[in-house]
Write an enzyme that holds these catalytic residues in place. Structure first.
Site, PDB file in Angstrom:
ATOM      1  N   ASP A  44       7.291 152.052  91.507  1.00  0.00           N
ATOM      2  CA  ASP A  44       8.614 152.572  91.177  1.00  0.00           C
ATOM      3  C   ASP A  44       9.619 151.426  91.081  1.00  0.00           C
ATOM      4  OD1 ASP A  44      10.978 154.547  91.288  1.00  0.00           O
ATOM      5  OD2 ASP A  44       9.248 155.870  91.558  1.00  0.00           O
TER       6      ASP A  44
ATOM      7  N   ASP B  44       6.149 142.680  93.803  1.00  0.00           N
ATOM      8  CA  ASP B  44       7.180 142.995  92.819  1.00  0.00           C
ATOM      9  C   ASP B  44       6.672 142.476  91.481  1.00  0.00           C
ATOM     10  OD1 ASP B  44       9.363 143.029  91.095  1.00  0.00           O
ATOM     11  OD2 ASP B  44      10.812 142.537  92.671  1.00  0.00           O
TER      12      ASP B  44
ATOM     13  N   ASP C 184       9.766 140.958  89.071  1.00  0.00           N
ATOM     14  CA  ASP C 184      10.234 139.590  89.314  1.00  0.00           C
ATOM     15  C   ASP C 184       9.103 138.610  89.600  1.00  0.00           C
ATOM     16  OD1 ASP C 184      12.839 140.410  88.960  1.00  0.00           O
ATOM     17  OD2 ASP C 184      13.224 140.721  91.093  1.00  0.00           O
TER      18      ASP C 184
ATOM     19  N   ASP D 152       7.201 138.404  92.441  1.00  0.00           N
ATOM     20  CA  ASP D 152       7.170 137.899  93.798  1.00  0.00           C
ATOM     21  C   ASP D 152       6.615 138.962  94.740  1.00  0.00           C
ATOM     22  OD1 ASP D 152       9.297 139.706  94.431  1.00  0.00           O
ATOM     23  OD2 ASP D 152      10.775 138.222  93.803  1.00  0.00           O
TER      24      ASP D 152
ATOM     25  N   THR E 168       8.444 140.651  97.148  1.00  0.00           N
ATOM     26  CA  THR E 168       9.541 141.398  97.781  1.00  0.00           C
ATOM     27  C   THR E 168       9.977 142.530  96.865  1.00  0.00           C
ATOM     28  OG1 THR E 168      10.273 139.333  98.808  1.00  0.00           O
ATOM     29  CG2 THR E 168      11.769 141.208  98.943  1.00  0.00           C
TER      30      THR E 168
ATOM     31  N   GLN F 196      12.011 144.889  96.624  1.00  0.00           N
ATOM     32  CA  GLN F 196      13.246 145.503  97.093  1.00  0.00           C
ATOM     33  C   GLN F 196      13.865 146.356  95.986  1.00  0.00           C
ATOM     34  OE1 GLN F 196      14.533 145.399 100.155  1.00  0.00           O
ATOM     35  NE2 GLN F 196      16.324 146.617  99.612  1.00  0.00           N
TER      36      GLN F 196
ATOM     37  N   HIS G  36      15.886 155.186  93.240  1.00  0.00           N
ATOM     38  CA  HIS G  36      14.836 156.104  92.818  1.00  0.00           C
ATOM     39  C   HIS G  36      13.563 155.883  93.629  1.00  0.00           C
ATOM     40  CE1 HIS G  36      11.695 157.720  90.053  1.00  0.00           C
ATOM     41  NE2 HIS G  36      12.640 158.573  89.668  1.00  0.00           N
TER      42      HIS G  36
ATOM     43  N   ALA H 231       0.872 161.862  82.725  1.00  0.00           N
ATOM     44  CA  ALA H 231       0.652 163.214  83.248  1.00  0.00           C
ATOM     45  C   ALA H 231      -0.030 164.118  82.222  1.00  0.00           C
ATOM     46  CB  ALA H 231       1.985 163.824  83.686  1.00  0.00           C
TER      47      ALA H 231
ATOM     48  N   SER I 269      10.398 163.597  89.296  1.00  0.00           N
ATOM     49  CA  SER I 269      10.124 162.399  90.090  1.00  0.00           C
ATOM     50  C   SER I 269      10.085 162.725  91.578  1.00  0.00           C
ATOM     51  CB  SER I 269      11.198 161.337  89.849  1.00  0.00           C
ATOM     52  OG  SER I 269      11.010 160.683  88.621  1.00  0.00           O
TER      53      SER I 269
END
Length: 424
Positions: free
Chosen positions: A170, A192, A195, A197, A199, A201, A213, A305, A361
């Site tokens: 997500d 991630d 990015d 990496d 993290t 976040q 979200h 789906a 969601s």
């Protein structure tokens, strides 16, 4: 579902581990399009690259993805490249609507006031259990959870998801939120893919774009299966957009990390062969995948789906309101498998906050958490999915659903009946 136009922008490719610890060859460019090659066999990456006109950007023993760049006038000249599919910005989190007055601060040591009542704090970073019919510390969800019989499931499936890992692909997760204390896998497993990496976040500002979200989605899983561990994988940016390659990479990574369930509160309006191949790879390892139906309110589901109707391991999920009527935004059709509450569902939000969201969601992680409850008791994934389907409550007979006869799947999730079905 809005699709971003493809561009020729050159990005640094992600170089991440996948496929049973083997390094995934890094593409020199983030590709504009992807060619999915099934059963690559013993061909080397160099041979595959030469044959298909692009670098190998992801490879397993079941499929390989070849990156393609857009050139002026269209795709590159190789005939194989003409079968490539768009990569950039194709995947999105379904647009979700936050209900008014439903974002509040976690005040230190106090109870925050809300439009519909009061909300308690996350006590010691844990998600409370049922007591006297009220779910603490999120009483606003009591109606949603009573609707699906979660109290009965928690009583009858006492491991509460313990020992099960649910990967949430997500916008990331608020890694410092007290709701997730002790609920995430070890930090070394986090990724991630946006990015590049470790993290994942949930970035941005709450109420702008799709920030929060992923935090909400992960928080719903934690409420349904408070004993489960959540593997946070960021594949969408704060606007809710993501690349097919990053989602495929994350699915393969989650399966190789031993995830039992993968939650995909995201999708696209067209079939994505790369993601379909990645899901089949995860299924080959016994992983269950739960995916949101989409929020346009139209007949026909978002992908992936839409591909789940006949699957033994995967579940497409739509939304119902408090009276079991199909939510106006929920997509529907013959490919829908099951429905779950998806309106005004409360969960954690970035910066230690609490928020309520509406959308399929939110329905998908309810089903992901339910699968975790069954898996934790030692039942095989195929049996858990079968039981979730066969125990669902029929909602076709409701007058509010007259227009959707035969297109609401097996019905609304019923965890009390699910618990009984598993025990037979």
């Amino acid at each position: 579902m809005r699709h971003a136009s493809l561009t020729a922008l050159i990005l640094t490719a992600l170089s991440l581990s996948a496929c049973s610890g083997r390094p995934v060859p890094a593409a020199p460019l983030q590709p504009d399009a992807l060619l999915t090659v099934p059963n690559p066999g013993t061909a080397t990456d160099a041979e595959l690259s030469a044959q298909h006109g692009g670098p190998v950007v992801l490879r397993t023993d079941q499929f390989a993805l070849i990156g393609q760049q857009i050139q002026p006038g269209g795709l590159s000249a190789q005939s194989a490249a003409r079968r490539a599919h768009p990569n950039r910005g194709v995947v999105r989190a379904p647009e979700s609507v936050k209900a008014s007055g439903t974002v509040g601060l976690w005040a230190s040591g106090t109870v925050g006031l809300w439009a519909s009542g009061t909300v308690g704090l996350w006590a010691s970073g844990t998600v409370g259990l049922w007591a006297s019919g009220t779910y603490s510390p999120l009483p606003q969800n009591t109606g949603n959870w009573q609707q699906i019989g979660l109290d009965r499931a928690h009583a009858g499936l006492p491991r509460l998801g313990s020992g099960v890992t649910v990967a949430v692909l997500d916008t990331g997760v608020d890694l410092n939120h007290p709701a997730f204390t002790g609920r995430l896998t070890r930090p070394g497993t986090w990724r991630d893919f946006v990015d590049g990496d470790t993290t994942p976040q949930d970035e941005g500002t709450l109420t702008r774009g799709m920030t929060g979200h992923g935090t909400e989605v992960a928080g719903i899983v934690a409420q349904i299966a408070p004993g489960a561990q959540i593997l946070p994988l960021r594949v969408l940016n704060s606007d809710g957009a993501g690349d097919v390659l990053n989602v495929a990479r994350a699915i393969v990574y989650a399966a190789d990390q031993g995830a039992d369930v993968i939650n995909l509160s995201l999708g696209a309006g067209e079939r994505m062969p790369a993601i379909r191949a990645a899901i089949e790879y995860a299924n080959s390892k016994g992983v269950t995948v739960s995916a949101a139906a989409g929020n346009t309110g139209e007949r026909g589901l978002n992908y992936p789906a839409q591909d789940f109707s006949g699957s033994r391991l995967n579940l497409s999920v739509g939304s119902v309101n408090a009276t079991d009527g199909k939510s106006s935004f929920s997509q529907y059709g013959s490919a829908l498998v099951v429905l779950a509450p998806g309106e005004n569902v409360y969960g954690p939000a970035p910066e230690g906050r609490l928020a309520a969201w509406s959308g399929t969601s939110m329905s998908a992680p309810v089903v992901s958490g339910a699968a975790a409850l069954g898996l934790a008791e030692g039942y095989a994934a195929s049996r858990v999915v079968s039981a979730l389907r066969s125990s669902a409550a029929d909602v076709d007979t409701l007058s509010s659903n007259d227009a959707y006869q035969g297109e609401l799947g097996e019905g609304r999730l019923d965890l009390a009946a699910f618990t009984r079905t598993l025990g037979k």
